[in-house]
Design a protein around this motif. Structure first.
Motif, PDB file in Angstrom:
ATOM      1  N   PRO A   1       0.824  -1.210   0.000  1.00 22.74           N
ATOM      2  CA  PRO A   1       0.000   0.000   0.000  1.00 22.74           C
ATOM      3  C   PRO A   1       0.857   1.258   0.000  1.00 22.74           C
ATOM      4  CG  PRO A   1      -0.880  -1.603   1.540  1.00 22.74           C
ATOM      5  CD  PRO A   1       0.441  -2.140   1.079  1.00 22.74           C
ATOM      6  N   GLY A   2       0.502   2.198  -0.880  1.00 22.00           N
ATOM      7  CA  GLY A   2       1.191   3.483  -0.940  1.00 22.00           C
ATOM      8  C   GLY A   2       0.454   4.503  -0.100  1.00 22.00           C
ATOM      9  N   ASP A   3       0.028   5.583  -0.735  1.00 20.63           N
ATOM     10  CA  ASP A   3      -0.720   6.596   0.002  1.00 20.63           C
ATOM     11  C   ASP A   3      -1.871   7.111  -0.852  1.00 20.63           C
ATOM     12  OD1 ASP A   3       0.529   8.162  -1.892  1.00 20.63           O
ATOM     13  OD2 ASP A   3       1.869   9.161  -0.493  1.00 20.63           O
ATOM     14  N   ALA A   4      -2.714   7.920  -0.241  1.00 23.37           N
ATOM     15  CA  ALA A   4      -3.811   8.591  -0.940  1.00 23.37           C
ATOM     16  C   ALA A   4      -3.536  10.090  -0.864  1.00 23.37           C
ATOM     17  CB  ALA A   4      -5.158   8.247  -0.310  1.00 23.37           C
ATOM     18  N   ARG A   5      -3.360  10.725  -2.017  1.00 16.32           N
ATOM     19  CA  ARG A   5      -2.946  12.129  -2.056  1.00 16.32           C
ATOM     20  C   ARG A   5      -4.088  13.017  -2.546  1.00 16.32           C
ATOM     21  NH1 ARG A   5       3.250  11.869  -4.519  1.00 16.32           N
ATOM     22  NH2 ARG A   5       3.863   9.964  -3.416  1.00 16.32           N
ATOM     23  N   GLU A   6      -4.341  14.071  -1.797  1.00 16.60           N
ATOM     24  CA  GLU A   6      -5.366  15.016  -2.218  1.00 16.60           C
ATOM     25  C   GLU A   6      -4.910  15.700  -3.504  1.00 16.60           C
ATOM     26  OE1 GLU A   6      -6.493  17.728   0.824  1.00 16.60           O
ATOM     27  OE2 GLU A   6      -6.926  16.143   2.296  1.00 16.60           O
TER      28      GLU A   6
ATOM     29  N   ASP B   1     -12.790  26.707  -9.031  1.00 15.73           N
ATOM     30  CA  ASP B   1     -13.642  26.732  -7.849  1.00 15.73           C
ATOM     31  C   ASP B   1     -13.060  25.828  -6.765  1.00 15.73           C
ATOM     32  OD1 ASP B   1     -16.023  27.641  -6.573  1.00 15.73           O
ATOM     33  OD2 ASP B   1     -16.878  25.648  -6.836  1.00 15.73           O
ATOM     34  N   GLU B   2     -13.163  26.253  -5.514  1.00 19.09           N
ATOM     35  CA  GLU B   2     -12.693  25.449  -4.384  1.00 19.09           C
ATOM     36  C   GLU B   2     -13.892  24.882  -3.636  1.00 19.09           C
ATOM     37  OE1 GLU B   2     -10.046  27.558  -1.873  1.00 19.09           O
ATOM     38  OE2 GLU B   2      -8.598  28.019  -3.461  1.00 19.09           O
ATOM     39  N   ASP B   3     -13.748  23.607  -3.215  1.00 21.37           N
ATOM     40  CA  ASP B   3     -14.854  22.917  -2.557  1.00 21.37           C
ATOM     41  C   ASP B   3     -14.436  22.425  -1.176  1.00 21.37           C
ATOM     42  OD1 ASP B   3     -16.589  23.210  -4.790  1.00 21.37           O
ATOM     43  OD2 ASP B   3     -15.540  21.563  -5.775  1.00 21.37           O
ATOM     44  N   GLU B   4     -15.424  22.016  -0.384  1.00 24.34           N
ATOM     45  CA  GLU B   4     -15.148  21.546   0.964  1.00 24.34           C
ATOM     46  C   GLU B   4     -14.576  20.132   0.965  1.00 24.34           C
ATOM     47  OE1 GLU B   4     -18.522  21.910   3.457  1.00 24.34           O
ATOM     48  OE2 GLU B   4     -18.791  24.054   3.099  1.00 24.34           O
ATOM     49  N   GLY B   5     -15.039  19.294   0.060  1.00 23.54           N
ATOM     50  CA  GLY B   5     -14.542  17.932  -0.007  1.00 23.54           C
ATOM     51  C   GLY B   5     -13.278  17.831  -0.844  1.00 23.54           C
ATOM     52  N   VAL B   6     -12.770  16.601  -1.002  1.00 22.08           N
ATOM     53  CA  VAL B   6     -11.542  16.402  -1.777  1.00 22.08           C
ATOM     54  C   VAL B   6     -11.650  15.143  -2.626  1.00 22.08           C
ATOM     55  CG1 VAL B   6     -10.034  17.581  -0.145  1.00 22.08           C
ATOM     56  CG2 VAL B   6     -10.432  15.131   0.115  1.00 22.08           C
ATOM     57  N   PHE B   7     -10.985  15.200  -3.776  1.00 17.98           N
ATOM     58  CA  PHE B   7     -10.718  14.001  -4.563  1.00 17.98           C
ATOM     59  C   PHE B   7      -9.274  13.591  -4.306  1.00 17.98           C
ATOM     60  CE2 PHE B   7     -14.186  15.700  -7.338  1.00 17.98           C
ATOM     61  CZ  PHE B   7     -15.025  14.588  -7.267  1.00 17.98           C
ATOM     62  N   MET B   8      -9.015  12.277  -4.254  1.00 21.10           N
ATOM     63  CA  MET B   8      -7.682  11.777  -3.961  1.00 21.10           C
ATOM     64  C   MET B   8      -7.272  10.702  -4.970  1.00 21.10           C
ATOM     65  SD  MET B   8      -7.696  11.449   0.221  1.00 21.10           S
ATOM     66  CE  MET B   8      -9.127  10.389   0.306  1.00 21.10           C
ATOM     67  N   LEU B   9      -6.011  10.744  -5.399  1.00 19.17           N
ATOM     68  CA  LEU B   9      -5.459   9.635  -6.163  1.00 19.17           C
ATOM     69  C   LEU B   9      -4.809   8.669  -5.176  1.00 19.17           C
ATOM     70  CD1 LEU B   9      -2.080   9.706  -6.409  1.00 19.17           C
ATOM     71  CD2 LEU B   9      -2.567  11.596  -7.940  1.00 19.17           C
TER      72      LEU B   9
ATOM     73  N   ALA C   1      -4.694   1.902   1.282  1.00 20.13           N
ATOM     74  CA  ALA C   1      -4.169   3.272   1.344  1.00 20.13           C
ATOM     75  C   ALA C   1      -5.296   4.290   1.498  1.00 20.13           C
ATOM     76  CB  ALA C   1      -3.344   3.569   0.089  1.00 20.13           C
ATOM     77  N   ALA C   2      -6.377   4.109   0.740  1.00 22.13           N
ATOM     78  CA  ALA C   2      -7.504   5.042   0.804  1.00 22.13           C
ATOM     79  C   ALA C   2      -8.191   4.989   2.163  1.00 22.13           C
ATOM     80  CB  ALA C   2      -8.500   4.724  -0.309  1.00 22.13           C
ATOM     81  N   ASP C   3      -8.345   3.793   2.707  1.00 20.37           N
ATOM     82  CA  ASP C   3      -8.973   3.656   4.023  1.00 20.37           C
ATOM     83  C   ASP C   3      -8.116   4.299   5.103  1.00 20.37           C
ATOM     84  OD1 ASP C   3     -11.139   2.352   5.700  1.00 20.37           O
ATOM     85  OD2 ASP C   3      -9.356   1.420   6.573  1.00 20.37           O
ATOM     86  N   ASP C   4      -6.799   4.105   5.006  1.00 17.01           N
ATOM     87  CA  ASP C   4      -5.889   4.723   5.981  1.00 17.01           C
ATOM     88  C   ASP C   4      -5.981   6.254   5.927  1.00 17.01           C
ATOM     89  OD1 ASP C   4      -5.005   2.276   6.833  1.00 17.01           O
ATOM     90  OD2 ASP C   4      -3.155   2.284   5.649  1.00 17.01           O
ATOM     91  N   ALA C   5      -6.283   6.794   4.739  1.00 20.46           N
ATOM     92  CA  ALA C   5      -6.368   8.247   4.578  1.00 20.46           C
ATOM     93  C   ALA C   5      -7.750   8.792   4.945  1.00 20.46           C
ATOM     94  CB  ALA C   5      -6.039   8.632   3.144  1.00 20.46           C
ATOM     95  N   GLY C   6      -8.668   7.924   5.346  1.00 20.38           N
ATOM     96  CA  GLY C   6      -9.986   8.378   5.787  1.00 20.38           C
ATOM     97  C   GLY C   6     -10.975   8.623   4.666  1.00 20.38           C
ATOM     98  N   ALA C   7     -10.745   8.015   3.484  1.00 18.83           N
ATOM     99  CA  ALA C   7     -11.682   8.194   2.369  1.00 18.83           C
ATOM    100  C   ALA C   7     -13.040   7.594   2.716  1.00 18.83           C
ATOM    101  CB  ALA C   7     -11.118   7.559   1.104  1.00 18.83           C
ATOM    102  N   GLU C   8     -14.103   8.271   2.284  1.00 14.03           N
ATOM    103  CA  GLU C   8     -15.463   7.793   2.538  1.00 14.03           C
ATOM    104  C   GLU C   8     -16.015   7.026   1.338  1.00 14.03           C
ATOM    105  OE1 GLU C   8     -17.811  11.138   4.584  1.00 14.03           O
ATOM    106  OE2 GLU C   8     -16.035  12.152   3.748  1.00 14.03           O
ATOM    107  N   ILE C   9     -15.513   7.348   0.153  1.00 16.51           N
ATOM    108  CA  ILE C   9     -15.998   6.745  -1.096  1.00 16.51           C
ATOM    109  C   ILE C   9     -14.788   6.367  -1.939  1.00 16.51           C
ATOM    110  CG2 ILE C   9     -17.275   7.183  -3.243  1.00 16.51           C
ATOM    111  CD1 ILE C   9     -18.897   9.285  -1.590  1.00 16.51           C
ATOM    112  N   PHE C  10     -14.890   5.234  -2.643  1.00 13.09           N
ATOM    113  CA  PHE C  10     -13.792   4.799  -3.520  1.00 13.09           C
ATOM    114  C   PHE C  10     -14.385   4.336  -4.850  1.00 13.09           C
ATOM    115  CE2 PHE C  10     -10.564   2.213  -5.409  1.00 13.09           C
ATOM    116  CZ  PHE C  10      -9.352   2.702  -4.953  1.00 13.09           C
ATOM    117  N   PHE C  11     -13.957   4.984  -5.942  1.00 13.81           N
ATOM    118  CA  PHE C  11     -14.381   4.570  -7.277  1.00 13.81           C
ATOM    119  C   PHE C  11     -13.427   3.479  -7.783  1.00 13.81           C
ATOM    120  CE2 PHE C  11     -16.180   9.014  -7.575  1.00 13.81           C
ATOM    121  CZ  PHE C  11     -17.505   8.598  -7.595  1.00 13.81           C
ATOM    122  N   ALA C  12     -14.002   2.323  -8.153  1.00 12.55           N
ATOM    123  CA  ALA C  12     -13.207   1.187  -8.611  1.00 12.55           C
ATOM    124  C   ALA C  12     -13.663   0.748 -10.005  1.00 12.55           C
ATOM    125  CB  ALA C  12     -13.330   0.012  -7.640  1.00 12.55           C
ATOM    126  N   PRO C  13     -12.735   0.559 -10.940  1.00 13.63           N
ATOM    127  CA  PRO C  13     -13.113   0.069 -12.270  1.00 13.63           C
ATOM    128  C   PRO C  13     -13.779  -1.301 -12.171  1.00 13.63           C
ATOM    129  CG  PRO C  13     -10.840   0.864 -12.248  1.00 13.63           C
ATOM    130  CD  PRO C  13     -11.298   0.799 -10.820  1.00 13.63           C
TER     131      PRO C  13
END
Length: 346
Positions: A40-45, A56-64, A296-308
């Motif tokens: 596992p690597g990391d999840a970067r905003e 435009d700036e938003d309250e939430g974030v997208f992460m790779l 990695a995404a779970d460790d970073a506190g992601a609430e949603i994960f898009f998976a192919p």
């Protein structure tokens, strides 16, 4: 103080087992194996990585999400075999037989650049914004061992013509070469640095190890060609991925650019991670390392994960999510529209 020969002899005699142990330990610790270890690597905003002018700036974030990868030694191999989310991969599945570390890294960075271009084009077109595209040729990013390209081409060469007819896009290159049969000859015009040259090559059948059960196929032995593209957008966009390589962030790049172009908050205040390639038809393609990316995404506190959906990416992602007890929502996507439709319902 000097040590005579007898004292040296006594020292090595008394400590020979320690010395032998240290030599054996060094051998085990540093001897490279023909394998790579992924973890596992990391999840970067993406806000700090992508900047759309006046975006435009938003309250939430997208992460790779990323996967860490490195060559294996004996202790790492054993550790990976005993770990749930570390994977041992044969070296020939990561890079070709004669590919150097430098060539591999260059290929990964070029694929990342291609991913950025596709994401930018798709996002600007989706948002109805101006984007002008110019193609300048096709980079050689990989070469098959034992094929004609191995002797005359190098990773980093840029193909600009086939049989003296301009070829500036990857799609066009494949269209020109696909009808060729073993025994045919082609003349490539390439740029190697600042030098332009013509290279004559024969079309040959691929070795069986490359075609598996698909039957005989022929070609030059060029793998993963990537177009050299320049894009002019209005408003301007800048993407800084440093040394992150590979094409797997395409979907998340697209969503972040689109989010900054639109006044609407696509994230709805959520922390959203994901993965998947993006092509110009808005299709989300499969990637490797989905298990590690979920961790990695779970460790970073992601609430949603898009998976192919393809290549069992979504199925494997759901399995890991359950195994680690994550509350993260795994969302299957085949296209960009699937992700946008889900976001609209938040």
């Amino acid at each position: 103080m000097t040590i005579n020969r007898d004292e040296k002899k006594n020292f090595f005699s008394q400590n020979k087992f320690v010395i032998l142990f240290l030599i054996a330990f060094a051998f085990i610790a540093f001897y490279p194996l023909p394998y790579y270890i992924t973890s596992p690597g990391d999840a970067r905003e993406l806000d700090p990585i992508i900047h759309v002018e006046d975006g435009d700036e938003d309250e939430g974030v997208f992460m790779l999400t990323t996967v860490s990868i490195g060559t294996a030694n004996i202790p790492q191999y054993i550790w990976a075999k005993l770990s749930d989310y570390r994977e041992v991969i044969p070296a020939d599945q990561i890079r070709s037989e004669d590919e150097t570390d430098e060539e591999y890294n260059q290929r990964q960075l070029q694929m990342m650049e291609d991913s950025q271009h596709a994401a930018t084009i798709v996002a600007y077109q989706e948002a109805g914004k101006k984007v002008d595209i110019e193609y300048h040729g096709v980079y050689v990013t990989g070469i098959m061992s034992g094929m004609p390209a191995e002797e005359k081409l190098k990773v980093g060469d840029k193909i600009v013509a086939v049989d003296h007819k301009p070829v500036m896009e990857t799609k066009k290159l494949l269209e020109v070469l696909s009808p060729k049969k073993a025994g045919d000859k082609v003349d490539l015009t390439i740029l190697r640095g600042d030098k332009k040259m013509n290279v004559a090559l024969n079309i040959e059948e691929f070795p069986k190890k490359y075609v598996q059960d698909e039957g005989p196929k022929a070609g030059l032995g060029i793998t993963s060609p990537v177009a050299d593209v320049s894009i002019v957008t209005n408003p301007k966009v800048k993407i800084d991925t440093s040394q992150i390589g590979g094409p797997s962030a395409g979907l998340m790049f697209t969503l972040e650019i689109l989010d900054q172009l639109n006044k609407e908050d696509l994230t709805h205040g959520k922390k959203i991670a994901g993965t998947g390639t993006m092509d110009l038809q808005k299709n989300v393609g499969p990637i490797g390392g989905i298990q590690q990316k979920i961790v990695a995404a779970d460790d970073a506190g992601a609430e949603i994960f898009f998976a192919p959906v393809e290549a069992n990416n979504y199925r494997d992602a759901v399995k890991v999510q359950k195994d680690i007890g994550s509350k993260m929502k795994i969302v299957p996507v085949k296209t960009l529209d699937d992700a946008l439709e889900y976001l609209e319902k938040l």
